[in-house]
Design an enzyme around this catalytic site. Structure first.
Site, PDB file in Angstrom:
ATOM      1  N   HIS A 122       0.824  -1.212   0.000  1.00 26.86           N
ATOM      2  CA  HIS A 122       0.000   0.000   0.000  1.00 26.86           C
ATOM      3  C   HIS A 122       0.857   1.261   0.000  1.00 26.86           C
ATOM      4  CE1 HIS A 122      -3.502  -2.530   1.864  1.00 26.86           C
ATOM      5  NE2 HIS A 122      -3.234  -2.835   0.613  1.00 26.86           N
TER       6      HIS A 122
HETATM    7  C1  LIG Z   1       0.541  -7.293  -5.309  1.00 26.66           C
HETATM    8  C2  LIG Z   1      -0.409  -6.231  -4.849  1.00 26.66           C
HETATM    9  C3  LIG Z   1      -1.521  -6.571  -4.078  1.00 26.66           C
HETATM   10  C4  LIG Z   1      -2.399  -5.600  -3.641  1.00 26.66           C
HETATM   11  N1  LIG Z   1      -3.539  -5.991  -2.997  1.00 26.66           N
HETATM   12  C5  LIG Z   1      -4.477  -5.056  -2.709  1.00 26.66           C
HETATM   13  C6  LIG Z   1      -5.752  -5.445  -2.224  1.00 26.66           C
HETATM   14  O1  LIG Z   1      -6.063  -6.632  -2.098  1.00 26.66           O
HETATM   15  N2  LIG Z   1      -6.656  -4.483  -1.917  1.00 26.66           N
HETATM   16  C7  LIG Z   1      -6.359  -3.164  -2.073  1.00 26.66           C
HETATM   17  O2  LIG Z   1      -7.212  -2.317  -1.750  1.00 26.66           O
HETATM   18  N3  LIG Z   1      -5.166  -2.766  -2.555  1.00 26.66           N
HETATM   19  C8  LIG Z   1      -4.239  -3.687  -2.912  1.00 26.66           C
HETATM   20  N4  LIG Z   1      -3.063  -3.293  -3.464  1.00 26.66           N
HETATM   21  C9  LIG Z   1      -2.811  -1.855  -3.620  1.00 26.66           C
HETATM   22  C10 LIG Z   1      -3.584  -1.209  -4.752  1.00 26.66           C
HETATM   23  O3  LIG Z   1      -3.691  -2.076  -5.862  1.00 26.66           O
HETATM   24  C11 LIG Z   1      -2.848   0.063  -5.129  1.00 26.66           C
HETATM   25  O4  LIG Z   1      -2.767   0.879  -3.979  1.00 26.66           O
HETATM   26  C12 LIG Z   1      -3.508   0.864  -6.211  1.00 26.66           C
HETATM   27  O5  LIG Z   1      -3.670   0.090  -7.370  1.00 26.66           O
HETATM   28  C13 LIG Z   1      -2.630   2.063  -6.502  1.00 26.66           C
HETATM   29  O6  LIG Z   1      -3.158   2.787  -7.545  1.00 26.66           O
HETATM   30  P1  LIG Z   1      -2.302   3.934  -8.203  1.00 26.66           P
HETATM   31  O7  LIG Z   1      -3.171   4.518  -9.242  1.00 26.66           O
HETATM   32  O8  LIG Z   1      -1.760   4.814  -7.140  1.00 26.66           O
HETATM   33  O9  LIG Z   1      -1.038   3.218  -8.863  1.00 26.66           O
HETATM   34  P2  LIG Z   1      -0.955   1.995  -9.869  1.00 26.66           P
HETATM   35  O10 LIG Z   1      -2.186   1.174  -9.824  1.00 26.66           O
HETATM   36  O11 LIG Z   1       0.334   1.319  -9.582  1.00 26.66           O
HETATM   37  O12 LIG Z   1      -0.941   2.658 -11.311  1.00 26.66           O
HETATM   38  C14 LIG Z   1       0.166   3.303 -11.851  1.00 26.66           C
HETATM   39  C15 LIG Z   1       0.147   3.088 -13.349  1.00 26.66           C
HETATM   40  O13 LIG Z   1       1.049   4.006 -13.955  1.00 26.66           O
HETATM   41  C16 LIG Z   1       1.823   3.310 -14.901  1.00 26.66           C
HETATM   42  N5  LIG Z   1       3.091   4.048 -15.012  1.00 26.66           N
HETATM   43  C17 LIG Z   1       3.976   4.299 -14.029  1.00 26.66           C
HETATM   44  N6  LIG Z   1       5.000   5.014 -14.498  1.00 26.66           N
HETATM   45  C18 LIG Z   1       4.753   5.248 -15.790  1.00 26.66           C
HETATM   46  C19 LIG Z   1       5.445   5.935 -16.817  1.00 26.66           C
HETATM   47  N7  LIG Z   1       6.618   6.554 -16.580  1.00 26.66           N
HETATM   48  N8  LIG Z   1       4.890   5.958 -18.058  1.00 26.66           N
HETATM   49  C20 LIG Z   1       3.702   5.358 -18.309  1.00 26.66           C
HETATM   50  N9  LIG Z   1       3.013   4.686 -17.381  1.00 26.66           N
HETATM   51  C21 LIG Z   1       3.529   4.625 -16.131  1.00 26.66           C
HETATM   52  C22 LIG Z   1       1.975   1.928 -14.334  1.00 26.66           C
HETATM   53  O14 LIG Z   1       2.337   0.979 -15.329  1.00 26.66           O
HETATM   54  C23 LIG Z   1       0.583   1.702 -13.764  1.00 26.66           C
HETATM   55  O15 LIG Z   1      -0.303   1.207 -14.745  1.00 26.66           O
HETATM   56  C24 LIG Z   1      -2.156  -4.237  -3.928  1.00 26.66           C
HETATM   57  C25 LIG Z   1      -1.054  -3.881  -4.699  1.00 26.66           C
HETATM   58  C26 LIG Z   1      -0.194  -4.863  -5.167  1.00 26.66           C
HETATM   59  C27 LIG Z   1       0.975  -4.453  -6.014  1.00 26.66           C
END
Ligand SMILES: Cc1cc2nc3c(=O)[nH]c(=O)nc-3n(C[C@H](O)[C@H](O)[C@H](O)COP(=O)(O)OP(=O)(O)OC[C@H]3O[C@@H](n4cnc5c(N)ncnc54)[C@H](O)[C@@H]3O)c2cc1C
Ligand SMILES: *[C@@H]1O[C@H](CO)[C@@H](O)[C@H](O)[C@H]1NC(C)=O
Ligand SMILES: *[C@@H]1O[C@H](CO)[C@@H](O)[C@H](O)[C@H]1NC(C)=O
Ligand SMILES: *[C@@H]1O[C@H](CO)[C@@H](O)[C@H](O)[C@H]1NC(C)=O
Length: 551
Positions: free
Chosen positions: A479
């Site tokens: 997280h």
């Molecule tokens: C293994 C795992 C299990 C988890 N389990 C849970 C769960 O059960 N329940 C829960 O609530 N949360 C869970 N989480 C956490 C939750 O999934 C994340 O907190 C949430 O998805 C974060 O969203 P975000 O938009 O901040 O980032 P992300 O979902 O990581 O999205 C970032 C995106 O930006 C893209 N990106 C990054 N840099 C670049 C770049 N330079 N150029 C182009 N694209 C780029 C990435 O490829 C990605 O698609 C888990 C996470 C993981 C990794």
């Protein structure tokens, strides 16, 4: 955003498409093994935590695919408590109190659990994201809930009025398969003419007009070409808590001395970019063995009964997210109070995680810890991961080079604050009391109590022993958050303001887990969806597509 016909939206993603294999709940662990799907970060080695891992370094997976980490995650659907958001508002973040954000939690979901649909004050029935409960359950899950009752806790809908208590897992799934941000939001609208998606496209930096400090677009790499795209209105960064601060710094927004050291021309001195890193960690050593073959084992997953249930009916054990069937939120400091914020979560897994084949690999266990775990390979059992919900410790993200392809340095500083150690140990003690309940004892549950390698010099079950144990089997719950902290303008620790605008430049917002000023007391995927829904409204208002009163 693309609901507005006059708006043009370009979505830029470094990864590729999502596929069905990624959407089978039980095998979620396996996805992290993929180099294509997982960014595969590692934490900086430490002598204070992650001590049971190779090079004292914990693995930090992140989704590299359309849908991001919502395609790699365990699908656990939790919102956190009202006080979590009220605390954000108290820090000066107007518009982010629970009364303000609840409508987005309702708007984003379609709940598929009949017993909760009636709770219209809290639950939604028309949103794009399905929230369901597995139709298949092991006998252990029901026993865990009854153990909670034996200990005096209520059974609750943790996404309703009160989160303290024991509950079956709610997950972001529909018809037994994963609902990601991609399948929930993007699939239904891919044919919109004003929405373009470019995959395999890695953003290198945000383009800023130095005369006006206005963000004018981004530069990305695709098929060995460098492409610049320009935005007439604004750029929204959603790269997550590791890569959003990385991109800000590569674009000249960050601590000026750090950027100067790396030869990056700085645009705005923002010392807080990359600071305030938070995560949820668990202790990974609490597994109880049982005598009967009633738990989920990896070696059974590909048995014909499991797969045919899944393939023909989208039912059976393969629909259980990573083996997680239930959870509990407790307050170790006020165990009699069943309201307010919890400080510990128990994540209940109906398999022996000590004894699992894949877990030690994805967690980067060193040989000694792997050997202990593999002694129990294939045994039936259950596990509790006690999670520390409101860590006091803060880490940071820093660049190691002026280059998007060089992974940033990640220093989580787990257990830096002694209170985090105390709370986690209280969580372990409470979890052990679940194992001693009559209902869990009825399965002959026996806690594995092998001394953790590296902790031999401490007496088993002493405070010093547990402190060593949690610093050794430090398990991330993935997280990562807080590194582009939201706060009022004038707050020196804020990176974005309460309208999610990056302070110091114009035309740039951030909408992802990095803006959380303080981590939510629960799994943070639903909170990130809420942030995205609210961001869309804030932006529509600003450009006159939505009247303030409507939002
Ligand atoms: C293994 C795992 C299990 C988890 N389990 C849970 C769960 O059960 N329940 C829960 O609530 N949360 C869970 N989480 C956490 C939750 O999934 C994340 O907190 C949430 O998805 C974060 O969203 P975000 O938009 O901040 O980032 P992300 O979902 O990581 O999205 C970032 C995106 O930006 C893209 N990106 C990054 N840099 C670049 C770049 N330079 N150029 C182009 N694209 C780029 C990435 O490829 C990605 O698609 C888990 C996470 C993981 C990794
Ligand atoms: C779930 O399955 C049912 C029955 O097969 C189907 O009618 C429904 O459209 C599916 N829901 C989604 C969101 O795919
Ligand atoms: C992205 O790259 C992968 C691997 O190089 C390739 O298989 C896939 O077809 C590409 N997808 C797109 C949409 O360019
Ligand atoms: C470890 O567990 C075994 C089996 O339950 C028990 O006999 C033994 O006393 C335990 N050891 C300690 C140190 O608690």
């Amino acid at each position: 955003m693309s609901e507005i016909p006059q708006a043009k939206v370009l979505l830029i993603e470094a990864g590729g498409h999502e596929n069905l294999f990624m959407d089978i709940p039980l095998i979620v662990n396996l996805l992290q093994l993929s180099d294509e799907l997982n960014w595969k970060f590692q934490t900086k080695p430490s002598d204070k935590y992650c001590l049971g891992m190779i090079d004292n370094s914990c693995s930090w997976p992140r989704g590299k695919v359309l849908g991001g980490s919502s395609v790699l995650n365990y699908m656990i659907a939790t919102r956190g408590g009202a006080e979590d958001y009220d605390r954000w508002a108290k820090m000066g973040n107007d518009g982010w109190a629970y009364k303000d954000v609840l409508k987005y939690f309702k708007k984003l979901e379609t709940i598929n659990m009949p017993e909760m649909e009636a709770d219209v004050a809290y639950r939604g029935t028309k949103g794009p994201l399905h929230v369901s409960s597995s139709t298949y359950r092991t006998p252990l899950a029901e026993a865990f809930l009854r153990a909670g009752q034996e200990l005096g806790y209520p059974i609750v809908d943790y996404n309703g009025k009160n989160m303290i208590g024991f509950s079956y897992l709610q997950s972001t799934t529909v018809n037994g398969t994963r609902a990601s941000s991609n399948s929930a939001y993007l699939h239904p609208i891919r044919q919109r003419k004003n929405l373009r998606v470019t995959l395999n496209s890695t953003v290198r930096k945000v383009l800023i007009d130095r005369r006006t400090n206005r963000v004018i677009g981004v530069e990305f790499a695709k098929d060995r070409r460098i492409i610049s795209v320009f935005a007439s209105k604004e750029v929204i960064l959603c790269a997550g808590a590791i890569m959003s601060p990385q991109l800000l710094m590569l674009s000249g927004i960050g601590p000026s001395d750090h950027l100067t050291d790396l030869g990056i021309d700085f645009v705005h001195d923002a010392p807080s970019v990359g600071e305030n890193l938070m995560d949820h960690i668990a202790y990974g050593g609490l597994t109880w063995l049982v005598k009967e073959p009633i738990s989920l084992r990896l070696i059974d997953i590909f048995s014909s009964a499991y797969t045919s249930d899944f393939l023909t009916r989208r039912s059976g054990p393969l629909t259980i997210p990573g083996g997680c069937e239930a959870l509990a939120f407790i307050d170790t400091k006020r165990p009699e109070e069943h309201s307010g914020l919890p400080d510990i979560e128990f994540l209940f897994v109906s398999s022996a995680i000590i004894g699992d084949l894949i877990q030690p690999i994805i967690m980067n266990f060193n040989n000694k810890e792997r050997d202990t775990s593999y002694k129990y390979l294939g045994k039936h059992g259950w596990s509790i991961l006690p999670l520390l919900l409101k860590p006091k410790s803060r880490g940071r993200i820093r660049l190691l080079a002026n280059d998007i392809s060089v992974k940033p340095e990640i220093t989580p500083n787990y257990f830096d604050d002694p209170e985090d150690v105390r709370t986690m140990i209280a969580g372990i003690k409470n979890a052990m009391s679940v194992g001693r309940t009559k209902v869990m004892q009825a399965f002959g549950s026996e806690l594995l109590n092998d001394t953790i390698s590296g902790c031999e010099k401490y007496k088993y079950d002493s405070y010093a022993y547990w402190e060593c144990a949690i610093r050794t089997l430090t398990i991330t719950i993935y997280h990562y958050s807080g590194t582009c902290k939201m706060g009022p303008r004038g707050d020196a620790t804020a990176v974005v303001d309460p309208e999610l605008k990056v302070i110091g430049v114009r035309g740039l917002r951030i909408a992802d887990a990095s803006i959380m000023p303080e981590i939510i007391s629960a799994h943070i995927n639903l909170p990130v969806f809420m942030i995205a829904e609210k961001a869309a409204d804030i932006i529509k208002e600003e450009w006159g597509y939505l009247k303030k009163s409507q939002s």
